[in-house]
Design a protein around this motif. Structure first.
Motif, short mmCIF file in Angstrom:
data_model
loop_
_atom_site.label_atom_id
_atom_site.label_comp_id
_atom_site.label_asym_id
_atom_site.label_seq_id
_atom_site.Cartn_x
_atom_site.Cartn_y
_atom_site.Cartn_z
N MET A 199 24.07 -16.32 -3.56
CA MET A 199 25.37 -16.92 -3.85
C MET A 199 25.32 -17.78 -5.11
O MET A 199 26.31 -17.86 -5.85
CB MET A 199 25.85 -17.74 -2.66
CG MET A 199 26.10 -16.91 -1.41
SD MET A 199 27.15 -15.45 -1.69
CE MET A 199 28.67 -16.20 -2.26
N GLY A 200 24.19 -18.44 -5.38
CA GLY A 200 24.07 -19.22 -6.61
C GLY A 200 24.14 -18.35 -7.85
O GLY A 200 24.85 -18.68 -8.82
N SER A 201 23.42 -17.22 -7.84
CA SER A 201 23.48 -16.31 -9.00
C SER A 201 24.85 -15.69 -9.15
O SER A 201 25.36 -15.51 -10.26
CB SER A 201 22.41 -15.22 -8.85
OG SER A 201 22.62 -14.47 -7.66
N MET A 202 25.51 -15.37 -8.02
CA MET A 202 26.87 -14.83 -8.10
C MET A 202 27.84 -15.86 -8.69
O MET A 202 28.72 -15.52 -9.49
CB MET A 202 27.34 -14.39 -6.72
CG MET A 202 26.64 -13.17 -6.18
SD MET A 202 27.02 -11.69 -7.16
CE MET A 202 26.04 -10.47 -6.28
N ASP A 247 30.15 -15.58 -12.02
CA ASP A 247 31.58 -15.83 -12.02
C ASP A 247 31.96 -16.83 -13.11
O ASP A 247 33.03 -16.71 -13.74
CB ASP A 247 32.02 -16.35 -10.65
CG ASP A 247 31.84 -15.31 -9.57
OD1 ASP A 247 31.75 -14.11 -9.91
OD2 ASP A 247 31.78 -15.69 -8.38
N ALA A 248 31.12 -17.84 -13.33
CA ALA A 248 31.40 -18.82 -14.38
C ALA A 248 31.41 -18.15 -15.75
O ALA A 248 32.27 -18.47 -16.60
CB ALA A 248 30.36 -19.94 -14.34
N TYR A 249 30.50 -17.21 -15.97
CA TYR A 249 30.53 -16.46 -17.24
C TYR A 249 31.83 -15.68 -17.39
O TYR A 249 32.46 -15.68 -18.45
CB TYR A 249 29.34 -15.49 -17.29
CG TYR A 249 28.09 -16.08 -17.89
CD1 TYR A 249 27.88 -16.07 -19.26
CD2 TYR A 249 27.11 -16.63 -17.08
CE1 TYR A 249 26.73 -16.61 -19.81
CE2 TYR A 249 25.95 -17.16 -17.62
CZ TYR A 249 25.76 -17.15 -18.99
OH TYR A 249 24.63 -17.68 -19.53
N GLY A 259 36.56 -11.94 -4.16
CA GLY A 259 35.40 -11.07 -4.05
C GLY A 259 34.19 -11.77 -3.48
O GLY A 259 33.46 -11.19 -2.65
N ASP A 260 33.96 -13.02 -3.86
CA ASP A 260 32.83 -13.77 -3.33
C ASP A 260 32.99 -14.07 -1.84
O ASP A 260 32.01 -14.08 -1.09
CB ASP A 260 32.64 -15.07 -4.11
CG ASP A 260 32.09 -14.83 -5.49
OD1 ASP A 260 31.53 -13.74 -5.73
OD2 ASP A 260 32.20 -15.73 -6.35
N ILE A 261 34.22 -14.33 -1.40
CA ILE A 261 34.45 -14.58 0.02
C ILE A 261 34.15 -13.34 0.85
O ILE A 261 33.49 -13.40 1.89
CB ILE A 261 35.91 -15.05 0.25
CG1 ILE A 261 36.12 -16.44 -0.38
CG2 ILE A 261 36.23 -15.10 1.74
CD1 ILE A 261 37.56 -16.91 -0.33
N VAL A 281 26.64 -5.33 -6.65
CA VAL A 281 27.69 -6.28 -7.04
C VAL A 281 27.29 -7.03 -8.30
O VAL A 281 28.12 -7.24 -9.21
CB VAL A 281 27.98 -7.25 -5.88
CG1 VAL A 281 29.02 -8.28 -6.29
CG2 VAL A 281 28.44 -6.49 -4.65
N LEU A 282 26.03 -7.44 -8.39
CA LEU A 282 25.58 -8.22 -9.55
C LEU A 282 25.71 -7.44 -10.85
O LEU A 282 26.19 -7.97 -11.86
CB LEU A 282 24.13 -8.66 -9.34
CG LEU A 282 23.52 -9.51 -10.45
CD1 LEU A 282 24.12 -10.91 -10.43
CD2 LEU A 282 22.00 -9.59 -10.30
N GLU A 283 25.32 -6.17 -10.84
CA GLU A 283 25.36 -5.38 -12.06
C GLU A 283 26.79 -5.06 -12.49
O GLU A 283 27.05 -4.86 -13.68
CB GLU A 283 24.56 -4.10 -11.87
CG GLU A 283 23.05 -4.30 -11.87
CD GLU A 283 22.54 -4.76 -13.22
OE1 GLU A 283 22.89 -4.13 -14.23
OE2 GLU A 283 21.80 -5.76 -13.26
N ILE A 284 27.71 -4.99 -11.54
CA ILE A 284 29.11 -4.82 -11.93
C ILE A 284 29.60 -6.02 -12.73
O ILE A 284 30.27 -5.89 -13.77
CB ILE A 284 29.98 -4.59 -10.67
CG1 ILE A 284 29.67 -3.23 -10.06
CG2 ILE A 284 31.47 -4.67 -11.02
CD1 ILE A 284 30.43 -2.95 -8.78
N LYS A 285 29.24 -7.22 -12.27
CA LYS A 285 29.64 -8.43 -13.01
C LYS A 285 28.93 -8.49 -14.36
O LYS A 285 29.54 -8.89 -15.37
CB LYS A 285 29.31 -9.66 -12.17
CG LYS A 285 30.12 -9.75 -10.89
CD LYS A 285 29.85 -11.04 -10.15
CE LYS A 285 30.72 -11.12 -8.90
NZ LYS A 285 30.53 -12.39 -8.17
N VAL A 286 27.65 -8.10 -14.40
CA VAL A 286 26.92 -8.09 -15.66
C VAL A 286 27.56 -7.11 -16.64
O VAL A 286 27.64 -7.38 -17.85
CB VAL A 286 25.44 -7.73 -15.42
CG1 VAL A 286 24.71 -7.51 -16.74
CG2 VAL A 286 24.75 -8.84 -14.63
#
Length: 316
Positions: A20-23, A27-29, A49-51, A86-91
């Protein structure tokens, strides 16, 4: 379905905090890269999405904590796949925003993104493996050999992330669009699959872990990471004059190719010697039984039914 209570609550808490910290940092980026009314919409979208992700994570992480002291790694693979997906989609969206805004050359933010990925992804893999909790591995030598193999997995993860980081870090001359897309999704697939292969090898071995039989991941990493990424870096350096190519990781790939090739040759010779050694052992075990059994002692019974003849002497 109610998940069982985890056998290692610190493990569950640590993995959840890391994920959750990395997510949240991703999100801040995404929020900071948008301005005006669009910023509010992006903020609402990533929050929802995070919820949803946290609801799913609540069940999966508890199941992982319940199996961390066993040889099973099924839910660990599910959690890894879900996190990387999920992480790579945000990246990808962060990378596309950096690409669209070429005037923004915030080097510190881009380097911080690379640092975040290079810390969170390998650390989560180490937590999921839970190597320090393998009580079912009694032999110290086997445990150390597994740790050495996991070290190579972490180094391979850093190698993949370095390839991806070249896409968003400042560059003098951009790569062609098809090259960037191919590089990103190639690294995406490797991050999804290869750690799951390593986790499944440990899971399939069970309590009878035989490290020299865990050869699927070394073969895949030799081809997909050490050889292909070496070609990718060499092609970027020769054809596109990309000066961000890491010479240290190219040297690592060359060393890994030599070491893994030697390991495969040694493993092949070991497997060829096993049948012959087994045949000699069987021959030794069957030799005493193939000798003829000594004949039992014979007992001679004298025939005493006939009386001896008595000579008659003449008395004069």
């Amino acid at each position: 379905m109610v998940p069982p209570p985890p056998s290692n609550k610190p493990h569950v808490c640590l993995s959840t905090i890391l994920i959750m910290g990395s997510m949240a940092l991703m999100d801040a980026y995404l929020v900071e890269q948008n301005q005006g009314p669009r910023k509010i919409g992006v903020c609402i979208m990533v929050t929802v999405g995070d919820i949803c992700f946290l609801i799913v994570l609540r069940y999966v992480a508890v199941w992982v904590g319940a199996e961390v002291r066993t040889a099973k790694r099924g839910y660990a693979m599910i959690l890894w796949f879900l996190y990387i997906f999920v992480l790579e989609i945000k990246v990808y969206f962060i990378y596309q925003n950096y690409k669209a805004d070429r005037k923004s050359l915030d080097t510190i933010a881009r380097k911080a993104l690379t640092l975040l990925l290079s810390v969170s992804v390998p650390v989560l893999y180490i937590i999921l493996v839970g190597i320090d909790h393998m009580e079912y591995v009694r032999a110290f030598k086997k445990k150390e050999e597994i740790r050495n193999r996991l070290f190579w997995v972490v180094v391979d993860l850093l190698d993949i992330l370095d390839i991806q980081a070249n896409l968003w870090e400042p560059q003098k001359k951009g790569l062609p669009l098809w090259t960037e897309g191919l590089m990103f999704f190639y690294c995406y697939i490797l991050l999804l699959i290869l750690p799951c292969v390593s986790l499944s090898e440990i899971s399939m071995q069970g309590i009878n872990i035989v490290p020299h039989k865990m050869m699927l991941y070394p073969i895949l990493s030799l081809v997909t990471i050490n050889i292909i990424t070496l070609l990718i870096r060499g092609g970027n350096l020769i054809f596109y004059k990309d000066m961000r190519v890491s010479g240290i990781l190219m040297g690592k790939n060359l060393i890994a190719i030599v070491l893994k090739t030697c390991s495969f040759v040694q493993y092949k010779s070991h497997m060829q010697n096993v049948p012959s050694a087994l045949g000699v052992e069987l021959q030794k075990n069957t030799t005493p039984h193939s000798q003829p059994m000594p004949a039992p002692p014979q007992v001679l019974i004298q025939d005493l039914t006939s009386l001896p003849e008595v000579t008659v002497c003449d008395h004069t």
